[in-house]
Design an enzyme around this catalytic site. Structure first.
Site, short mmCIF file in Angstrom:
data_model
loop_
_atom_site.label_atom_id
_atom_site.label_comp_id
_atom_site.label_asym_id
_atom_site.label_seq_id
_atom_site.Cartn_x
_atom_site.Cartn_y
_atom_site.Cartn_z
N HIS A 277 -3.29 5.96 3.69
CA HIS A 277 -4.18 4.83 3.38
C HIS A 277 -3.61 3.51 3.90
O HIS A 277 -4.33 2.70 4.49
CB HIS A 277 -4.39 4.76 1.87
N ASP B 252 0.85 -1.19 0.00
CA ASP B 252 0.00 0.00 0.00
C ASP B 252 0.89 1.24 0.00
O ASP B 252 1.98 1.22 -0.58
CB ASP B 252 -0.94 -0.04 1.22
N SER C 262 -11.55 -1.17 0.10
CA SER C 262 -10.22 -1.33 0.69
C SER C 262 -10.33 -1.76 2.14
O SER C 262 -9.63 -2.67 2.60
CB SER C 262 -9.44 0.00 0.63
#
Length: 772
Positions: free
Chosen positions: A401, A346, A601
Site C-alpha cells: 500500500h 504507511d 487513500s
C-alpha cells in the site's frame, strides 16, 4: 462503601469456619476470594479509569440533556495480564522519572506528544492512573491497518483468479476450450470517440477468430473504424449495422478481419471501437463477443470480470489521473514539485526496476530517508545517493500500500500516449521531481499500533528541517472514539501542523453515510480528502461521480469534511509483485509492477502531490495558507441550475484542480477562528458550523441552499458538471471554526467507549473496496 457491613460480614464468615471444621477448607477459600473482591471494590473509586475527562453535554431540542461522559465497558483482567499502553505525561522528563520509579519496560518514546509506549499489568496500570504527572493512559492495541475487507468483499469486481503474466488466469489444461486461454480486462476505457478493450492470449498457440459480434448504444452513432493495437483493423464506415432503436449491431467476419483475425500466442491485443459521436460511458451497454474457429467457443466482455492486462508499451502507460486534475499541463510548464519533500507514513516503500520510484525525471536520488518506525531503524540520505535502493535491499514494504501511495505522488515514468505509443512531456506521478521520506509504520498485513504510527510522525517532525519535509501524507483511518483533541494520534498530527508541515489525510472508505469521517481525517486543521471516479472515461468529465465508499461529514464537532475530493477510483500505481495486496488481488496486478486500486487513500496521495506543485511555486506558504490555495481550487459538482448537486458534506469545495491551485492567490480562507497552539495546550477547543435539525437534516449555520442541506442519503446520478469558478456564498464560511459550544443537535447524541483506554478499532490505510 459501608465498611461496618464489610466488618460484620467478615466476622460472620470467620465464625462459620471455626464452628464447622469439615467445611473449613471450602470456607477458607471463600473467605480469601471474598476478601479480594472487597479489596478491589474498595479501591475502585467512582470510575474505572480516572483519566477520562468530562465531555461536553449534547443538547437536543425538547429533550433532556444527555451526558456524554466516556463510559467504559467492564474489563476483566488478571493482575498478571500484560498489555501495551500509551501513557501521556506533563513532560517527557516526568514520564521518564515515573518509568524508572515503576521499572517500566519502554518500547517507544513519543516526543511529539510527551508519551511513552510501555508494557503494564492491570495493577500497575491502576497505580499509574493515580500518579501525579500522568495525563492520559490509552491501550496500544494493533489498531492501524490497511487491507481489511469491507462488508466481506475481497477483490472488488474481479473474478478473483490469479497467476500467469499480468495476473489473471493460469494456463489451463491442453484439452480446455480455446476461450479459457484468453484473459481480458474487466472494464472498457473511453477516450474521446474511442472505446477500448484489452485482452491477452496466454497459450503457446496462435488462435484464429471466426467472428467478432459488436453491439453499442445508438446514441454513439455508426462505428467508423475497428482498430487492433491502435492501428489498422477494419474500416467499418462502409458496413451497415442493424438497429432495434436502442442498440446498433455489427458482426465482423474472419474475412473482414483478415490478418487481425489471429490472436498470437502470449501476446496482448487491444481492440478499439471508433464512433462518429462521443460514446456513452456505461460499459454495461456494450457487447464484444469473440468466437474462435477451432472449437466455436467464445469470449465476451463482461463488466467486472477479468484482470488488469499489461500495457502494450511494457512498463510505460498513461495513469490518467494527472490529466484529470490538470497536473499534466503543469508538467509541460516544468512544474514538477522540485525541491519539496513529501513524507509518507504507511506500510513502507519498494522501488521499481525502471528506477522511477527512487530517481527523478532527469536522474538524481529523491529518497531522503527510509525510517522503520516498527524497528526504530533508519537508512539515511547518503546511502540512497550512492546505491540503488531496490537492488541493495534498503527498502521494505511487505504489504504494498505504501509503495502504491508513494508512486501516485512521485513516480517519474513518462506518460505514453495510448494511441501512438509516443512519450509525452507529462508523467505518471503528480509531482515527479519531489523528494520522498518513506516511513514504515504498518506491517505486512497492513496493521500497526498507535505507538508505531505516532513514532513515525514524531520522526517526521524531528527531521523536518534536515530533509525539508513540507508535506505529510496519511492515507489511513480509524473510527472516532473521542473528540478530535483527545485522540493521541490526532495530537501528533496537530503537532506536525504546528511545526509547519502540511498534513493530508484520507477521509476513509466507510461512506457514503453521514458522520463517517475517521481519525485523523477528523482533525479540523488538516486537509481531508474524499474520492471521485472518472467512470473509466478519460476525457469526459461530465460522467465523473462521487465514489460510494467515500466517507462523509460532518465530524462530531461540526466541521465540514472532506474539504476536497480527488480521483480515487481504479487508480493505477506501482506495486511490488510480492506485496500482499498484489498476491491477494492478482486480478488487479498486471505482472510487471502496475496495480489498480480504489480508495480515499489514493485520492489523498493525489492532493499531496498537488501540494508539492504549489509549494514549488510559492515555497513560503504556511500550512493554513496552502490549505486555502487548495480549497480555492475545488470545482464543486453542480446541477443544470448551477446549484450544488452533491452535499457539501460529501464533496467539500469540490474536485481539486492542480492548475488553479498553483496559480491561485487566495488567502485567509482556511482554518479561520482556529488556534492549534491553544488546542494542543488544552486551553481552547473548537467546533464547526454544521448542525442537525429536529428532522435529522444536516445544515450549515448561517448558509442556505440545497447544497448546504443533507438528509444523509447518497444521491446517485450518472455524473455531474464540475463547475469551474463556482462562487461560494460568503466565501468559505463553512470551513471556519469557533470555540467549542454545547449546541450540536445530532439526532440521538453519541457515546464513546473509553477512548483513553482502548482505541481498539483498526486504523486502516483504508479498507479494500470495489473498483469504481
Amino acid at each position: 462503601m459501608n465498611f461496618s457491613l464489610v466488618k460484620t460480614t467478615w466476622l460472620i464468615a470467620l465464625n462459620v469456619i471455626i464452628k464447622h471444621r469439615l467445611t473449613s477448607i471450602i470456607g477458607g477459600i471463600t473467605l480469601i476470594g471474598f476478601g479480594l473482591l472487597l479489596f478491589d471494590i474498595s479501591n475502585a473509586g467512582d470510575g474505572r479509569y480516572g483519566e477520562a475527562e468530562n465531555l461536553p453535554t449534547v443538547i437536543t431540542e425538547n429533550q433532556p440533556v444527555v451526558n456524554t461522559r466516556l463510559e467504559a465497558f467492564p474489563e476483566v483482567l488478571s493482575a498478571n495480564t500484560h498489555h501495551s499502553y500509551l501513557i501521556q505525561g506533563q513532560s517527557m522528563e516526568i514520564l521518564m522519572a515515573i518509568a524508572e520509579q515503576f521499572n517500566l519496560e519502554v518500547s517507544h518514546k513519543l516526543e511529539a506528544i510527551n508519551a511513552l509506549a510501555v508494557t503494564l499489568d492491570n495493577v500497575t496500570r491502576k497505580r499509574l492512573k493515580q500518579t501525579p504527572g500522568i495525563i492520559r493512559i490509552q491501550k496500544n492495541s494493533k489498531s492501524l491497518a490497511i487491507t481489511a475487507s469491507k462488508n466481506g468483499k475481497g477483490g472488488g469486481k474481479g473474478n478473483g483468479k490469479g497467476g500467469g503474466k499480468g495476473g489473471g488466469n493460469s494456463i489451463p489444461i491442453l484439452n480446455a476450450p480455446v476461450s479459457s486461454y484468453i484473459d481480458a480486462e474487466p472494464f472498457l476505457t473511453f477516450d474521446a470517440n474511442y472505446t477500448r478493450w484489452k485482452l491477452v492470449n496466454r497459450a503457446n498457440n496462435n488462435f484464429a477468430l471466426s467472428s467478432i459480434e459488436l453491439a453499442w448504444p445508438i446514441v454513439n452513432g455508426p462505428l467508423a473504424q475497428f482498430t487492433v493495437n491502435n492501428s489498422g483493423g477494419v474500416d467499418t464506415g462502409n458496413l451497415t449495422a442493424t438497429s432495434d432503436g436502442v442498440y446498433m449491431y455489427l458482426t465482423l467476419t474472419s474475412q473482414m478481419l483478415g490478418t487481425h483475425a489471429d490472436l498470437s500466442k502470449n501476446k496482448i491485443t487491444e481492440y478499439g471501437l471508433v464512433f462518429t459521436h462521443e460514446p456513452a460511458t456505461d460499459a454495461g451497454l456494450y457487447q464484444i463477443n469473440l468466437t474462435f474457429a477451432l472449437d466455436d467457443s467464445s469470449k465476451a466482455f463482461i463488466e467486472g470480470q477479468g484482470s488488469l492486462i499489461q500495457s502494450l508499451n511494457d512498463a510505460y502507460r498513461d495513469s490518467f489521473y494527472p490529466a484529470m486534475v490538470k497536473a499534466d499541463i503543469l508538467h509541460e510548464q516544468g512544474i514538477t514539485g522540485d525541491g519539496v519533500t513529501v513524507a509518507v507514513v504507511d506500510s513502507g516503500l519498494r522501488g521499481d526496476f525502471d528506477w522511477s520510484m527512487q530517481y527523478k525525471v532527469n536522474g538524481g536520488n529523491r529518497i531522503k530517508a527510509f525510517y522503520n518506525a516498527i524497528s526504530d531503524t533508519l537508512v539515511d540520505t547518503h546511502i540512497f545517493d550512492k546505491f540503488d535502493a531496490e537492488r541493495h535491499g534498503y527498502l521494505e514494504d511487505g504489504n504494498g500500500h505504501g509503495s502504491h501511495i508513494s508512486s501516485i505522488i512521485v513516480r517519474s515514468l513518462p506518460k505514453v500516449d495510448a494511441m501512438t505509443g509516443e512519450y509525452e512531456n507529462s508523467y505518471n506521478g503528480i509531482a515527479p521531481n519531489a523528494n520522498l521520506v518513506a516511513v514504515k509504520a504498518l506491517d505486512t498485513n497492513g496493521q500497526g499500533t498507535y505507538a508505531d504510527v505516532i513514532r513515525g510522525i514524531d520522526f517526521v517532525i524531528a527531521n523536518k528541517e534536515k530533509y525539508n519535509i513540507r508535506i505529510l501524507n496519511l492515507s489511513l483511518s480509524t473510527s472516532v472514539q473521542s473528540h478530535y483533541w483527545d485522540d493521541l494520534l490526532n495530537q501528533a498530527v496537530m503537532k506536525a501542523w504546528q511545526a509547519g508541515i502540511f498534513v493530508v489525510a484520507s477521509a476513509g472508505n466507510t461512506g457514503p453515510d453521514a458522520m463517517t469521517i475517521g481519525v485523523p481525517g477528523n482533525v479540523p486543521y488538516v486537509m481531508t480528502v474524499g474520492a471521485v471516479s472518472d467512470n473509466y472515461s478519460v476525457t469526459n468529465s461530465s460522467d465523473d461521480f462521487l465514489a460510494r465508499f467515500s466517507a462523509a461529514g460532518p465530524t462530531y464537532e461540526g466541521f465540514v469534511k472532506p474539504e476536497l475530493v480527488a480521483p480515487g477510483g481504479h487508480i493505477l500505481g506501482f506495486m511490488p509483485s510480492d506485496g500482499k495486496l498484489a498476491q491477494d488481488h492478482p486480478e488487479f496486478f498486471d505482472g510487471i509492477g502496475w496495480f489498480m486500486m480504489s480508495g480515499t487513500s489514493q485520492a489523498a496521495a493525489i492532493v499531496s502531490g498537488i501540494a508539492a506543485l504549489v509549494l514549488e511555486q510559492d515555497v513560503n506558504l504556511s500550512p493554513d495558507e496552502l490549505k486555502c490555495r487548495l480549497l480555492s481550487a475545488g470545482q464543486p459538482a453542480v446541477n443544470g441550475q448551477g446549484q450544488l448537486a452533491v452535499s457539501i458534506f460529501q464533496q467539500g469545495s469540490g474536485l481539486i484542480d492542480a492548475y488553479q491551485a498553483v496559480y491561485s492567490s487566495a488567502a485567509g480562507c482556511a482554518n479561520q477562528g482556529l488556534d492549534v497552539d491553544a488546542d494542543l495546550a488544552g486551553t481552547s477547543h473548537f467546533g464547526g458550523r454544521a448542525n442537525q435539525d429536529e428532522n435529522g437534516q444536516y445544515y450549515i449555520s448561517g448558509l442556505e441552499g440545497s447544497g448546504y442541506l443533507w438528509q444523509d442519503g447518497y444521491l446517485w446520478v450518472d455524473g455531474y458538471l464540475w463547475a469551474d469558478g463556482y462562487l461560494w456564498a460568503d466565501g468559505y464560511l463553512w470551513a471556519d471554526g469557533y470555540l467549542w459550544a454545547d449546541g450540536y443537535l445530532w439526532a440521538d447524541g453519541y457515546l464513546w467507549v473509553d477512548s483513553h483506554s482502548t482505541m481498539a478499532d483498526k486504523i486502516e490505510a483504508n479498507v479494500w473496496v470495489s473498483q469504481e
